[in-house]
Design an enzyme around this catalytic site. Structure first.
Site, PDB file in Angstrom:
ATOM      1  N   GLU A  15       0.843  -1.197   0.000  1.00 47.54           N
ATOM      2  CA  GLU A  15       0.000   0.000   0.000  1.00 47.54           C
ATOM      3  C   GLU A  15       0.879   1.249   0.000  1.00 47.54           C
ATOM      4  O   GLU A  15       2.102   1.171   0.095  1.00 47.54           O
ATOM      5  CB  GLU A  15      -0.897   0.014   1.250  1.00 47.54           C
ATOM      6  N   ARG A  97      -7.306   1.813  13.400  1.00 49.62           N
ATOM      7  CA  ARG A  97      -5.881   1.995  13.112  1.00 49.62           C
ATOM      8  C   ARG A  97      -5.754   3.005  11.993  1.00 49.62           C
ATOM      9  O   ARG A  97      -6.706   3.261  11.250  1.00 49.62           O
ATOM     10  CB  ARG A  97      -5.213   0.674  12.712  1.00 49.62           C
ATOM     11  N   ASN A  99      -4.767   4.346   8.371  1.00 50.22           N
ATOM     12  CA  ASN A  99      -4.782   3.746   7.042  1.00 50.22           C
ATOM     13  C   ASN A  99      -4.020   4.669   6.092  1.00 50.22           C
ATOM     14  O   ASN A  99      -2.875   4.995   6.359  1.00 50.22           O
ATOM     15  CB  ASN A  99      -6.227   3.486   6.598  1.00 50.22           C
ATOM     16  N   ASN A 146      -9.613   6.236   3.140  1.00 52.46           N
ATOM     17  CA  ASN A 146      -8.684   5.614   2.214  1.00 52.46           C
ATOM     18  C   ASN A 146      -8.104   6.636   1.244  1.00 52.46           C
ATOM     19  O   ASN A 146      -7.820   7.758   1.640  1.00 52.46           O
ATOM     20  CB  ASN A 146      -9.370   4.442   1.492  1.00 52.46           C
ATOM     21  N   ASP A 196     -10.051   1.986  -3.509  1.00 50.38           N
ATOM     22  CA  ASP A 196      -9.022   1.874  -2.481  1.00 50.38           C
ATOM     23  C   ASP A 196      -8.090   3.073  -2.594  1.00 50.38           C
ATOM     24  O   ASP A 196      -8.520   4.206  -2.486  1.00 50.38           O
ATOM     25  CB  ASP A 196      -8.295   0.527  -2.642  1.00 50.38           C
TER      26      ASP A 196
END
Length: 285
Positions: A15, A97, A99, A146, A196
């Site tokens: 990512e 958490r 991202n 995101n 995403d």
């Protein structure tokens, strides 16, 4: 277009790709593998740094340091010795958490949180702006904060909320570092997978990774229309950024959950439009 595998390292969940133009290096993270990976195009060398917890995003500081988001905080990673220095630990709820995150044109780090129950997420996530000494909550009520980015003029801010399958736009006040006037600019309701990670090109179009959808697509945020797509040989595509000396090279991260031979690798392909250069973190000297 020729799609190639760039990485040697196969991630669990790659990512947050960032290409630094000055260094001619690509950085990305393996969230679940708890690693930061760099590819130096000057010598075609790949390096791996271990982190003590999940690591979800990064911004470059200089040739020696980057800042990363671990589970609940911002840390400086020294690229010489791999040591971490805590900058700020967020007093967020335990079921969240960090991202995705990126730095804006003035070097402030924008990073969002997500609910860890990905099967039935709750809207406990938030978006924060970290200036180096102060952290400010910009949004709340998010499910999975995101992909994010800014238009070429730095007047519009974009943010993905993955479970909602939408990309939102906001008016962006560059000097104040504030966002207003939330609206939907891309709706994924008829698309395979979920939106995403994301990046923006020099024409202001959005490039969005399809998690569980096996592709990257390009969208016009002014009318919400898809204009182009690139299919990948893996289902779980996680994020995308531009780079290379001409800034016309896409770097696409993937995750290895679906089990295809190339899943978890970083892919690269040249396209006929250029992207925007990434911004460095200016919060500390």
């Amino acid at each position: 277009m020729e799609l190639k595998v760039l990485s040697k390292y196969k991630a669990v969940l790659a990512e947050g790709p960032v290409y630094d133009y000055e260094l001619n290096k690509l950085f990305w993270v393996d969230i679940d593998g708890k690693k930061v990976i760099t590819h130096d195009f000057n010598v075609e060398e790949e390096k791996i740094y271990n982190t003590p917890d999940v690591v979800s995003s990064l911004c470059v500081i200089d040739d020696k340091k980057i800042v990363v988001t671990l589970r609940h905080g911002f840390y400086v990673l020294n690229l010489d010795d791999g040591k971490l220095l805590q900058l700020y630990e967020l007093k967020d709820i335990e079921e969240n958490r960090f991202n995705d995150g990126k730095c804006d044109v003035l070097g402030r780090y924008w990073a969002g949180t997500m609910n860890l129950n990905t099967q039935d997420p709750k809207p406990t996530g938030s978006l924060y702006r970290f200036d180096g000494n102060v952290i400010t909550k910009m949004l709340d009520g998010l499910y999975i904060s995101n992909g994010l980015g800014w238009d070429p003029d730095n007047t519009v801010f974009y943010l993905v909320d993955t479970p909602l399958r939408k990309v939102f736009a906001f008016d962006f006040d560059k000097e104040k570092g504030e966002i207003y006037n939330k609206r939907v600019v891309v709706d994924f309701k008829d698309e395979p997978g979920r939106p995403d990670g994301m990046t923006v090109d020099e024409e202001g179009f959005l490039w969005i990774a399809h998690s569980r959808g096996g592709k990257v697509s390009r969208w016009n945020p002014r009318n919400g229309e898809k204009v182009f797509e690139i299919k990948l040989p893996v289902r779980d595509v996680s994020s995308v950024t531009f780079g290379g000396k001409e800034m016309n090279q896409l770097f696409i991260t993937t995750m290895s959950r679906s089990g295809e031979p190339q899943a978890g690798m970083v892919f690269t392909v040249k396209v006929d439009v250029r992207g925007l250069k990434s911004y460095r973190f200016k919060g500390i000297l």
